[in-house]
Write a protein that holds these residues in place. Structure first.
Motif, PDB file in Angstrom:
ATOM      1  N   ALA A 144       8.326  70.441 117.655  1.00  0.00           N
ATOM      2  CA  ALA A 144       8.609  71.450 118.695  1.00  0.00           C
ATOM      3  C   ALA A 144       8.600  70.799 120.084  1.00  0.00           C
ATOM      4  N   GLY A 179      -0.184  71.132 129.419  1.00  0.00           N
ATOM      5  CA  GLY A 179      -0.766  71.117 128.070  1.00  0.00           C
ATOM      6  C   GLY A 179      -0.311  69.843 127.396  1.00  0.00           C
ATOM      7  N   ALA A 180      -1.251  68.894 127.228  1.00  0.00           N
ATOM      8  CA  ALA A 180      -0.869  67.599 126.633  1.00  0.00           C
ATOM      9  C   ALA A 180      -1.581  67.411 125.298  1.00  0.00           C
ATOM     10  N   ALA A 183       2.137  68.918 120.856  1.00  0.00           N
ATOM     11  CA  ALA A 183       3.503  69.221 121.306  1.00  0.00           C
ATOM     12  C   ALA A 183       3.760  68.619 122.686  1.00  0.00           C
ATOM     13  N   PHE A 201      -0.198  67.769 132.892  1.00  0.00           N
ATOM     14  CA  PHE A 201      -1.502  68.323 133.257  1.00  0.00           C
ATOM     15  C   PHE A 201      -2.158  68.914 132.017  1.00  0.00           C
ATOM     16  N   ASP A 202      -3.463  68.743 131.922  1.00  0.00           N
ATOM     17  CA  ASP A 202      -4.235  69.359 130.840  1.00  0.00           C
ATOM     18  C   ASP A 202      -5.650  69.555 131.343  1.00  0.00           C
ATOM     19  N   ARG A 204      -8.219  69.163 129.569  1.00  0.00           N
ATOM     20  CA  ARG A 204      -9.110  68.172 128.926  1.00  0.00           C
ATOM     21  C   ARG A 204      -8.829  66.795 129.544  1.00  0.00           C
ATOM     22  N   ILE A 237     -11.303  78.620 129.908  1.00  0.00           N
ATOM     23  CA  ILE A 237     -12.010  78.282 131.152  1.00  0.00           C
ATOM     24  C   ILE A 237     -12.292  79.542 131.982  1.00  0.00           C
ATOM     25  N   THR A 262       2.882  74.065 127.044  1.00  0.00           N
ATOM     26  CA  THR A 262       2.434  73.977 125.639  1.00  0.00           C
ATOM     27  C   THR A 262       0.936  74.254 125.531  1.00  0.00           C
ATOM     28  N   VAL A 265      -5.472  77.584 123.575  1.00  0.00           N
ATOM     29  CA  VAL A 265      -6.867  77.466 123.190  1.00  0.00           C
ATOM     30  C   VAL A 265      -6.924  78.093 121.797  1.00  0.00           C
ATOM     31  N   LEU A 273      -0.300  80.124 132.859  1.00  0.00           N
ATOM     32  CA  LEU A 273      -0.328  78.980 133.779  1.00  0.00           C
ATOM     33  C   LEU A 273       0.692  79.110 134.894  1.00  0.00           C
ATOM     34  N   GLN A 295       2.660  83.184 121.369  1.00  0.00           N
ATOM     35  CA  GLN A 295       1.225  83.442 121.548  1.00  0.00           C
ATOM     36  C   GLN A 295       0.959  84.186 122.844  1.00  0.00           C
ATOM     37  N   ASN A 320       9.927  79.090 116.684  1.00  0.00           N
ATOM     38  CA  ASN A 320      10.221  78.337 115.452  1.00  0.00           C
ATOM     39  C   ASN A 320      11.190  77.177 115.664  1.00  0.00           C
ATOM     40  N   LEU A 321      10.875  76.310 116.595  1.00  0.00           N
ATOM     41  CA  LEU A 321      11.722  75.132 116.819  1.00  0.00           C
ATOM     42  C   LEU A 321      11.724  74.167 115.628  1.00  0.00           C
ATOM     43  N   PRO A 322      10.609  74.010 114.898  1.00  0.00           N
ATOM     44  CA  PRO A 322      10.672  73.088 113.758  1.00  0.00           C
ATOM     45  C   PRO A 322      11.797  73.440 112.781  1.00  0.00           C
TER      46      PRO A 322
HETATM   47  P1  NAD Z   1      -2.718  71.636 120.905  1.00  0.00           P
HETATM   48  O1  NAD Z   1      -3.955  72.437 120.709  1.00  0.00           O
HETATM   49  O2  NAD Z   1      -2.596  70.295 120.257  1.00  0.00           O
HETATM   50  O3  NAD Z   1      -2.462  71.424 122.467  1.00  0.00           O
HETATM   51  C1  NAD Z   1      -2.652  72.443 123.402  1.00  0.00           C
HETATM   52  C2  NAD Z   1      -3.135  71.786 124.685  1.00  0.00           C
HETATM   53  O4  NAD Z   1      -3.265  72.790 125.683  1.00  0.00           O
HETATM   54  C3  NAD Z   1      -4.511  71.104 124.546  1.00  0.00           C
HETATM   55  O5  NAD Z   1      -4.414  69.751 124.896  1.00  0.00           O
HETATM   56  C4  NAD Z   1      -5.390  71.902 125.514  1.00  0.00           C
HETATM   57  O6  NAD Z   1      -6.385  71.104 126.130  1.00  0.00           O
HETATM   58  C5  NAD Z   1      -4.360  72.421 126.496  1.00  0.00           C
HETATM   59  N1  NAD Z   1      -4.825  73.548 127.294  1.00  0.00           N
HETATM   60  C6  NAD Z   1      -5.576  74.610 126.924  1.00  0.00           C
HETATM   61  N2  NAD Z   1      -5.768  75.439 127.962  1.00  0.00           N
HETATM   62  C7  NAD Z   1      -5.121  74.901 129.022  1.00  0.00           C
HETATM   63  C8  NAD Z   1      -4.953  75.291 130.374  1.00  0.00           C
HETATM   64  N3  NAD Z   1      -5.496  76.409 130.849  1.00  0.00           N
HETATM   65  N4  NAD Z   1      -4.235  74.480 131.171  1.00  0.00           N
HETATM   66  C9  NAD Z   1      -3.691  73.326 130.706  1.00  0.00           C
HETATM   67  N5  NAD Z   1      -3.807  72.904 129.427  1.00  0.00           N
HETATM   68  C10 NAD Z   1      -4.519  73.688 128.603  1.00  0.00           C
HETATM   69  O7  NAD Z   1      -1.528  72.595 120.489  1.00  0.00           O
HETATM   70  P2  NAD Z   1      -0.082  72.145 119.965  1.00  0.00           P
HETATM   71  O8  NAD Z   1      -0.137  71.994 118.497  1.00  0.00           O
HETATM   72  O9  NAD Z   1       0.440  71.066 120.808  1.00  0.00           O
HETATM   73  O10 NAD Z   1       0.748  73.490 120.242  1.00  0.00           O
HETATM   74  C11 NAD Z   1       1.011  73.869 121.593  1.00  0.00           C
HETATM   75  C12 NAD Z   1       1.680  75.234 121.648  1.00  0.00           C
HETATM   76  O11 NAD Z   1       2.961  75.137 121.070  1.00  0.00           O
HETATM   77  C13 NAD Z   1       0.940  76.329 120.878  1.00  0.00           C
HETATM   78  O12 NAD Z   1       0.984  77.537 121.606  1.00  0.00           O
HETATM   79  C14 NAD Z   1       1.728  76.452 119.606  1.00  0.00           C
HETATM   80  O13 NAD Z   1       1.616  77.707 118.994  1.00  0.00           O
HETATM   81  C15 NAD Z   1       3.107  76.209 120.152  1.00  0.00           C
HETATM   82  N6  NAD Z   1       4.127  75.840 119.166  1.00  0.00           N
HETATM   83  C16 NAD Z   1       5.329  76.402 119.356  1.00  0.00           C
HETATM   84  C17 NAD Z   1       6.354  76.114 118.507  1.00  0.00           C
HETATM   85  C18 NAD Z   1       7.702  76.744 118.766  1.00  0.00           C
HETATM   86  O14 NAD Z   1       8.610  76.538 117.988  1.00  0.00           O
HETATM   87  N7  NAD Z   1       7.851  77.480 119.842  1.00  0.00           N
HETATM   88  C19 NAD Z   1       6.156  75.266 117.406  1.00  0.00           C
HETATM   89  C20 NAD Z   1       4.914  74.658 117.238  1.00  0.00           C
HETATM   90  C21 NAD Z   1       3.886  74.952 118.149  1.00  0.00           C
END
Ligand code: NAD
Length: 384
Positions: A144, A179-180, A183, A201-202, A204, A237, A262, A265, A273, A295, A320-322
Motif C-alpha cells: 500500500a 507516519g513512518a 507503509a 514525521f512520526d 516515535r 498521544i 499513514t 495507533v 493529522l 480507519q 484496498n491498494l494491495p
Molecule cells: P504501522 O503501525 O506500521 O505504522 C503506523 C505509524 O503511524 C507508526 O509508525 C506510528 O508511530 C505512527 N503514528 C501513530 N500516531 C501518529 C501521529 N499522531 N502522528 C504521526 N505518526 C503517528 O501501520 P502500517 O501497517 O504502516 O499501516 C498504516 C496505515 O495504512 C493504517 O491505517 C493501515 O490500516 C493503512 N493501510 C491502508 C491500506 C490501503 O489500501 N488503503 C492498506 C494497508 C494498510
C-alpha cells in the motif's frame, strides 16, 4: 486433510489466498489442496496453473466450503447473492483463516463461534520477530505504501524528479510522509526512487534512523511523553502533544506538493493529522493520499474510496491498494498463510496449541467460544 482456497466474491478483491507455487510446496508435503475454479483468475493465476501445481479444481463452491478442513481466504466471508452466509456453509470444526476484520465487524466472530468454527484472523498476528514470516498486515501495508507514492505521482500535475532539460530546469517535487511505520517507510523509499525530495514525521523517535537511511529528512517534534509501548507500537498521544505536533507539521504540509498519511495507533481510530484549515493552506495542485481512509482518515477532508477536491487540492482516500497489485500481494500473502499453517499442522496432524503465543493471538474463535478479549469488548460496545 483438505486445504481449500475459496474464490473472493467481493468485487474489489483481486487477491487469492494461495498461488500455484505455494500450492506445489504444500502438495509436496503430502497435503491435499482444493482450489475453487477461477479463484486465481483476477490475480492472473489460471486453473491450469493450479492443476499443474497439484491442486484439485473444484467447480462447485458449496462443496468446497462444506468439505474443507482448512479454508483459506483473503477478505472476510460474505453474504452470497442468494442471501446465504458463507460461514454457514462451513462444517462445524473446520478452520477458517483470512483477514476477518473481527474488530471492525465483531459480529463475524459471533457467527463463527456459533458455527463451532476455529477462526484465525491474519490481522491479529502479533508483530513480533518470530511471527515476521506470517505478518500479513506488514506484507500488505508495504504494498500500500509503494502504491500510494505511485498514485500521488500520477495525480500530481508536476514531475517528481529534478530534470535539467534544454527547455529549462524542473525542480523536484516535495513529498511529506506522515507516519513512518511499514507503509510509510515503503512510501518514502518509492517517492525517493521517483526522484522527489522527501521529509517524514512520526511520533516515535525510534524510526528516525530508518527514515534517514532511506534518504529522507526526519521532521522532529520533541514531546514530553512516552509515544510508544514496550512492544514498540505507537500510543495515543495527549491533546497537548497533538497540538505541539500540529504546530510543527503545519509548515511542512503547507510546503509540500504531496502529503502521504499513514499514521495509526493499533486498535484506535486513525489520528487526525491534517485539518481542513491545513488543506486550505496547501499549494493549488497539491495531492494528499490518505492510507488511513478506512480507519477514519488522517486528513479531515478524506472520504474512503473517493477523490475529493478541496481548494485546488486533491485528497485521495484509497482503499484496498494491495488488491491493485494482486500478483505480488497474493504471493506474499500466500507465504504468510503457509508459515502460519506450519504452526498448526505438525506431523500431518492439526494441533491448535494455545501455548503458542502466535496461535493464541490469532485465533479469535474456537470450540464455540470467542477467545479474544478485544473482540469480546468490541461486541459489547453497541455500534453508533
Ligand atoms: P504501522 O503501525 O506500521 O505504522 C503506523 C505509524 O503511524 C507508526 O509508525 C506510528 O508511530 C505512527 N503514528 C501513530 N500516531 C501518529 C501521529 N499522531 N502522528 C504521526 N505518526 C503517528 O501501520 P502500517 O501497517 O504502516 O499501516 C498504516 C496505515 O495504512 C493504517 O491505517 C493501515 O490500516 C493503512 N493501510 C491502508 C491500506 C490501503 O489500501 N488503503 C492498506 C494497508 C494498510
Amino acid at each position: 486433510m483438505k486445504i481449500a482456497v475459496a474464490n473472493e466474491i467481493e468485487i474489489c478483491e483481486r487477491r487469492v489466498a494461495l498461488i500455484p507455487d505455494t500450492v506445489a510446496r504444500l502438495v509436496k508435503k503430502g497435503w491435499e489442496v482444493w482450489v475453487e475454479s477461477g479463484a486465481g483468475e483476477r490475480a492472473f493465476f489460471t486453473n491450469a496453473d493450479y492443476e499443474a501445481a497439484g491442486a484439485v479444481i473444484i467447480p462447485e463452491s458449496d462443496r468446497l466450503w462444506a468439505e474443507a478442513d482448512i479454508l483459506l481466504k483473503v477478505s472476510p466471508p460474505q453474504e452470497r447473492e442468494d442471501g446465504r452466509l458463507e460461514i454457514d456453509l462451513l462444517k462445524p470444526g473446520a478452520i477458517l483463516i483470512g483477514f476477518l476484520n473481527p474488530l471492525g465487524n465483531p459480529e463475524i466472530a459471533q457467527g463463527l463461534a456459533q458455527r463451532q468454527i476455529t477462526a484465525l484472523s491474519m490481522e491479529m498476528i502479533p508483530r513480533t520477530t518470530r511471527a515476521q514470516s506470517m505478518d500479513a498486515l506488514s506484507s500488505q501495508a508495504s504494498i500500500a505504501g509503494y502504491k500510494a507514492a505511485l498514485i500521488a505521482a500520477a495525480a500530481l500535475p508536476k514531475y517528481f524528479p529534478m530534470l535539467t532539460t534544454a527547455a529549462g530546469t524542473i525542480a523536484p517535487a516535495k513529498v511529506f510522509i506522515m507516519g513512518a511505520g511499514v507503509a510509510g517507510l515503503q512510501a518514502i523509499a518509492t517517492a525517493r526512487r521517483l526522484g522527489s525530495i522527501v521529509e517524514a514525521f512520526d511520533i516515535r523517535p525510534a524510526v528516525k534512523e530508518e527514515v534517514q537511511s532511506l534518504g529522507a529528512k526526519f521532521v522532529e517534534v520533541q514531546l514530553e511523553e512516552e509515544t510508544a509501548t514496550a512492544g514498540g507500537y505507537a500510543k495515543e498521544i495527549s491533546e497537548a502533544s497533538k497540538q505541539r505536533t500540529q504546530e510543527v507539521v503545519t509548515a511542512h504540509v503547507k510546503n509540500a506538493d504531496v502529503v502521504i498519511t499513514t499514521a495509526q495507533v493499533p486498535g484506535k481510530k486513525a489520528p487526525l493529522l491534517v485539518t481542513e484549515e491545513m488543506v486550505s493552506q496547501m499549494k493549488p495542485g497539491a495531492v494528499i493520499v490518505d492510507l488511513a481512509a478506512e480507519q477514519g482518515g488522517n486528513c479531515a477532508c478524506t472520504a474512503p474510496g473517493k477523490d475529493i477536491f478541496h481548494n485546488g487540492v486533491t485528497i485521495i482516500g484509497s482503499i484496498n491498494l494491495p488488491s491493485s497489485i494482486p500478483v505480488h500481494a497474493s504471493q506474499l500473502y500466500a507465504k504468510n498463510l503457509t508459515s502460519l499453517m506450519h504452526l498448526l499442522i505438525k506431523d500431518g496432524q492439526l494441533q491448535i496449541d494455545f501455548a503458542d503465543d502466535i496461535i493464541d493471538a490469532a485465533c479469535i474463535t474456537h470450540a464455540g467460544e470467542i477467545r479474544n478479549s478485544r473482540v469480546q469488548e468490541a461486541l459489547a460496545v453497541p455500534s453508533a
